[in-house]
Design a protein around this motif. Structure first.
Motif, PDB file in Angstrom:
ATOM      1  N   PRO A 139      11.205  -0.295  -0.033  1.00 35.96           N
ATOM      2  CA  PRO A 139      12.349  -1.203   0.105  1.00 35.96           C
ATOM      3  C   PRO A 139      12.044  -2.570   0.692  1.00 35.96           C
ATOM      4  CG  PRO A 139      12.957   1.016   0.785  1.00 35.96           C
ATOM      5  CD  PRO A 139      11.471   1.027   0.578  1.00 35.96           C
ATOM      6  N   THR A 140      10.994  -2.690   1.529  1.00 35.49           N
ATOM      7  CA  THR A 140      10.738  -3.992   2.137  1.00 35.49           C
ATOM      8  C   THR A 140      10.341  -5.046   1.098  1.00 35.49           C
ATOM      9  OG1 THR A 140       8.419  -3.424   2.616  1.00 35.49           O
ATOM     10  CG2 THR A 140      10.048  -2.987   4.341  1.00 35.49           C
ATOM     11  N   VAL A 141       9.866  -4.591  -0.068  1.00 30.77           N
ATOM     12  CA  VAL A 141       9.546  -5.526  -1.148  1.00 30.77           C
ATOM     13  C   VAL A 141      10.806  -6.269  -1.592  1.00 30.77           C
ATOM     14  CG1 VAL A 141       8.633  -5.701  -3.506  1.00 30.77           C
ATOM     15  CG2 VAL A 141       7.576  -4.138  -1.883  1.00 30.77           C
ATOM     16  N   GLY A 142      11.962  -5.702  -1.295  1.00 31.62           N
ATOM     17  CA  GLY A 142      13.225  -6.333  -1.635  1.00 31.62           C
ATOM     18  C   GLY A 142      13.420  -7.694  -0.999  1.00 31.62           C
ATOM     19  N   GLY A 196       3.015 -11.386   1.861  1.00 34.89           N
ATOM     20  CA  GLY A 196       2.536 -10.559   0.765  1.00 34.89           C
ATOM     21  C   GLY A 196       1.587  -9.470   1.231  1.00 34.89           C
ATOM     22  N   GLU A 197       0.702  -9.783   2.176  1.00 34.31           N
ATOM     23  CA  GLU A 197      -0.239  -8.791   2.698  1.00 34.31           C
ATOM     24  C   GLU A 197       0.503  -7.622   3.340  1.00 34.31           C
ATOM     25  OE1 GLU A 197      -2.836 -10.839   5.343  1.00 34.31           O
ATOM     26  OE2 GLU A 197      -3.809 -12.009   3.765  1.00 34.31           O
ATOM     27  N   GLU A 198       1.557  -7.938   4.077  1.00 32.41           N
ATOM     28  CA  GLU A 198       2.340  -6.879   4.703  1.00 32.41           C
ATOM     29  C   GLU A 198       3.062  -6.036   3.667  1.00 32.41           C
ATOM     30  OE1 GLU A 198       5.836  -6.230   8.091  1.00 32.41           O
ATOM     31  OE2 GLU A 198       5.007  -8.231   7.732  1.00 32.41           O
ATOM     32  N   ASN A 218       2.764  -2.040   3.031  1.00 31.11           N
ATOM     33  CA  ASN A 218       3.953  -1.182   3.032  1.00 31.11           C
ATOM     34  C   ASN A 218       4.067  -0.386   1.741  1.00 31.11           C
ATOM     35  OD1 ASN A 218       4.568  -2.319   5.487  1.00 31.11           O
ATOM     36  ND2 ASN A 218       6.268  -3.556   4.745  1.00 31.11           N
ATOM     37  N   THR A 219       3.711  -1.007   0.629  1.00 29.58           N
ATOM     38  CA  THR A 219       3.817  -0.329  -0.661  1.00 29.58           C
ATOM     39  C   THR A 219       2.817   0.814  -0.760  1.00 29.58           C
ATOM     40  OG1 THR A 219       4.587  -2.389  -1.672  1.00 29.58           O
ATOM     41  CG2 THR A 219       3.833  -0.671  -3.160  1.00 29.58           C
ATOM     42  N   ILE A 220       1.618   0.614  -0.243  1.00 28.62           N
ATOM     43  CA  ILE A 220       0.643   1.715  -0.204  1.00 28.62           C
ATOM     44  C   ILE A 220       1.206   2.865   0.621  1.00 28.62           C
ATOM     45  CG2 ILE A 220      -1.650   2.417   0.561  1.00 28.62           C
ATOM     46  CD1 ILE A 220      -2.505  -0.540   0.146  1.00 28.62           C
ATOM     47  N   ARG A 221       1.726   2.535   1.773  1.00 30.11           N
ATOM     48  CA  ARG A 221       2.282   3.552   2.680  1.00 30.11           C
ATOM     49  C   ARG A 221       3.474   4.272   2.065  1.00 30.11           C
ATOM     50  NH1 ARG A 221       5.372   0.638   7.069  1.00 30.11           N
ATOM     51  NH2 ARG A 221       6.908   0.641   5.366  1.00 30.11           N
ATOM     52  N   ASP A 222       4.361   3.529   1.461  1.00 29.28           N
ATOM     53  CA  ASP A 222       5.628   4.101   1.008  1.00 29.28           C
ATOM     54  C   ASP A 222       5.532   4.809  -0.335  1.00 29.28           C
ATOM     55  OD1 ASP A 222       6.784   2.953   3.256  1.00 29.28           O
ATOM     56  OD2 ASP A 222       7.516   1.187   2.176  1.00 29.28           O
ATOM     57  N   SER A 223       4.689   4.299  -1.227  1.00 32.45           N
ATOM     58  CA  SER A 223       4.763   4.783  -2.609  1.00 32.45           C
ATOM     59  C   SER A 223       3.453   5.252  -3.215  1.00 32.45           C
ATOM     60  CB  SER A 223       5.344   3.674  -3.509  1.00 32.45           C
ATOM     61  OG  SER A 223       4.534   2.516  -3.444  1.00 32.45           O
ATOM     62  N   GLY A 224       2.366   5.104  -2.488  1.00 30.78           N
ATOM     63  CA  GLY A 224       1.093   5.599  -3.018  1.00 30.78           C
ATOM     64  C   GLY A 224       0.511   4.735  -4.123  1.00 30.78           C
ATOM     65  N   VAL A 225       0.957   3.476  -4.206  1.00 27.24           N
ATOM     66  CA  VAL A 225       0.363   2.530  -5.152  1.00 27.24           C
ATOM     67  C   VAL A 225       0.016   1.257  -4.392  1.00 27.24           C
ATOM     68  CG1 VAL A 225       1.660   3.481  -7.094  1.00 27.24           C
ATOM     69  CG2 VAL A 225       2.559   1.484  -5.900  1.00 27.24           C
ATOM     70  N   ARG A 226      -0.967   0.534  -4.934  1.00 27.87           N
ATOM     71  CA  ARG A 226      -1.456  -0.682  -4.283  1.00 27.87           C
ATOM     72  C   ARG A 226      -1.233  -1.877  -5.218  1.00 27.87           C
ATOM     73  NH1 ARG A 226      -6.007  -1.916  -0.558  1.00 27.87           N
ATOM     74  NH2 ARG A 226      -6.084   0.336  -0.203  1.00 27.87           N
ATOM     75  N   ILE A 227      -0.595  -2.916  -4.704  1.00 31.03           N
ATOM     76  CA  ILE A 227      -0.434  -4.145  -5.478  1.00 31.03           C
ATOM     77  C   ILE A 227      -1.728  -4.937  -5.385  1.00 31.03           C
ATOM     78  CG2 ILE A 227       0.842  -6.297  -5.719  1.00 31.03           C
ATOM     79  CD1 ILE A 227       3.247  -4.868  -4.382  1.00 31.03           C
ATOM     80  N   SER A 270      17.425  -2.816   5.095  1.00 31.11           N
ATOM     81  CA  SER A 270      16.560  -2.148   4.120  1.00 31.11           C
ATOM     82  C   SER A 270      15.259  -2.909   3.884  1.00 31.11           C
ATOM     83  CB  SER A 270      17.295  -1.943   2.793  1.00 31.11           C
ATOM     84  OG  SER A 270      17.533  -3.173   2.144  1.00 31.11           O
ATOM     85  N   VAL A 271      15.269  -4.239   4.059  1.00 32.56           N
ATOM     86  CA  VAL A 271      14.037  -4.988   3.834  1.00 32.56           C
ATOM     87  C   VAL A 271      13.216  -5.145   5.114  1.00 32.56           C
ATOM     88  CG1 VAL A 271      15.059  -6.241   1.907  1.00 32.56           C
ATOM     89  CG2 VAL A 271      15.090  -7.284   4.195  1.00 32.56           C
ATOM     90  N   GLY A 272      13.649  -4.501   6.197  1.00 30.20           N
ATOM     91  CA  GLY A 272      12.855  -4.507   7.418  1.00 30.20           C
ATOM     92  C   GLY A 272      13.448  -5.285   8.568  1.00 30.20           C
ATOM     93  N   GLY A 273      14.642  -5.824   8.380  1.00 29.40           N
ATOM     94  CA  GLY A 273      15.306  -6.534   9.472  1.00 29.40           C
ATOM     95  C   GLY A 273      15.342  -8.031   9.239  1.00 29.40           C
TER      96      GLY A 273
END
Length: 335
Positions: A99-102, A125-127, A131-140, A315-318
């Motif tokens: 969700p933080t990608v939102g 973008g680095e963060e 987060n995407t690796i942690r949350d979804s198991g994929v790496r941008i 949802s996007v982290g505050g």
């Protein structure tokens, strides 16, 4: 030549052949899922990535266009479990998994290509990658820049929020995008990307929004007549790799994949600069009518930012994360 020299030469030749065969056996042809058709930014990013990968490794990859390997959200699931190598997809289809990608899809967050580059390639973008690796198991590993998601429809020109009132608009299944249209008084119709052309063709929906390049690649000019230059969402389309696949690579291959992703990202930004104006003109030559919103889009901007941003701060982290993104692109914080 003595027997022993002959044997030594033969042994060396066999050893070299074995090494070359092992290298060939280790070379892989990765699968890359692509949501869009030929001629779009996603394909261009994929081709640039493959070229850079082939230049520095024994590996190659094949693009599967037009959602051949499943819907964009399906490909995230497949990559997460390691049954798909790579996917190129709209960022709004990553947001449900991380969700933080939102942050990057809040309406009117990104106001230019330069904003998009700063946010995706800098600390924000680095963060989001972590987060995407942690949350979804994929790496941008790369980013395609496709431009603003202009609104198209088959009924009439849209210049004001009131002009939307009689239109049925397709959106992705993305909460932020749905909420944005609701702020304009529209109850949009969430629809899978693979169903969108048919939905427009059969008049199940009257319109949709996507960048000029995507509209061109998907041949929406065949089923749509009017374009409104909305700038509420700059379309960013990440190239993701399965984290399981990535971790199974050697350190050298990991470095090569990351470098290829960065090269493809730089290519994509230039591709947009080079191609968007030409494609816009081509769509006009095919009969599409382009208009600008009234009063520099002021009504759209006010309604969307006031209603949508506060709703999605958590949802996007505050709000601090939102303000960090705004600071990165030189804009004032929100309170």
């Amino acid at each position: 030549m003595s027997f022993f020299k002959k044997l030594s030469t033969l042994t060396a030749a066999v050893s070299m052949a074995a090494i070359m065969a092992a290298g060939a056996a280790d070379a892989k042809n990765f699968k890359i899922a692509v949501g869009d058709g030929a001629g779009g930014t996603q394909e261009a990013l994929g081709k640039a990535f493959i070229a850079a990968l082939e230049e520095n490794t024994d590996h190659t990859a094949t693009l599967f266009l037009n959602g051949q390997l499943g819907s964009e959200q399906d490909t995230v699931n497949e990559a997460a479990i390691g049954t798909l190598d790579f996917s190129i997809l709209a960022i709004n289809n990553v947001t449900p998994f991380s969700p933080t990608v939102g942050t990057l899809t809040l309406p009117y967050m990104i106001l230019s290509l330069e904003d998009a580059e700063k946010l995706t390639q800098g600390p924000v973008g680095e963060e989001l990658v972590a987060n995407t690796i942690r949350d979804s198991g994929v790496r941008i590993i790369g980013w395609a820049y496709s431009g603003f998601r202009v609104l198209t429809n088959s009924k009439h020109p849209v210049k004001s929020v009131a002009d939307l009132s009689d239109l049925v608009i397709r959106t992705p299944k993305n909460e932020i995008m749905i909420a944005t249209y609701q702020s304009w008084g529209v109850n949009p119709t969430p629809m899978a990307w693979s169903e969108t052309f048919a939905g427009l063709q059969t008049k199940v929906v009257d319109g949709q929004d996507n960048p000029y390049i995507t509209n061109y690649a998907m041949k929406f000019d065949e089923v749509q007549t009017y374009i409104t230059n909305l700038r509420y969402l700059f379309s960013i389309e990440p190239l993701i790799v399965s984290e399981a696949v990535f971790q199974d690579m050697s350190a050298d291959d990991q470095a090569a994949v990351l470098a290829a992703g960065q090269a493809a990202t730089q290519f994509s930004a230039q591709y947009l600069r080079d191609q968007e104006s030409t494609i816009k003109t081509e769509l006009q030559s095919r009969g599409m009518e382009i208009v600008d919103p009234e009063n520099n889009e002021e009504e759209f901007i006010t309604l969307a930012t006031e209603a949508v941003w506060p709703k999605f701060y958590d949802s996007v982290g505050g709000i601090d994360k939102v303000n960090a993104a705004l600071a990165e692109i030189g804009r004032d914080p929100v309170k």
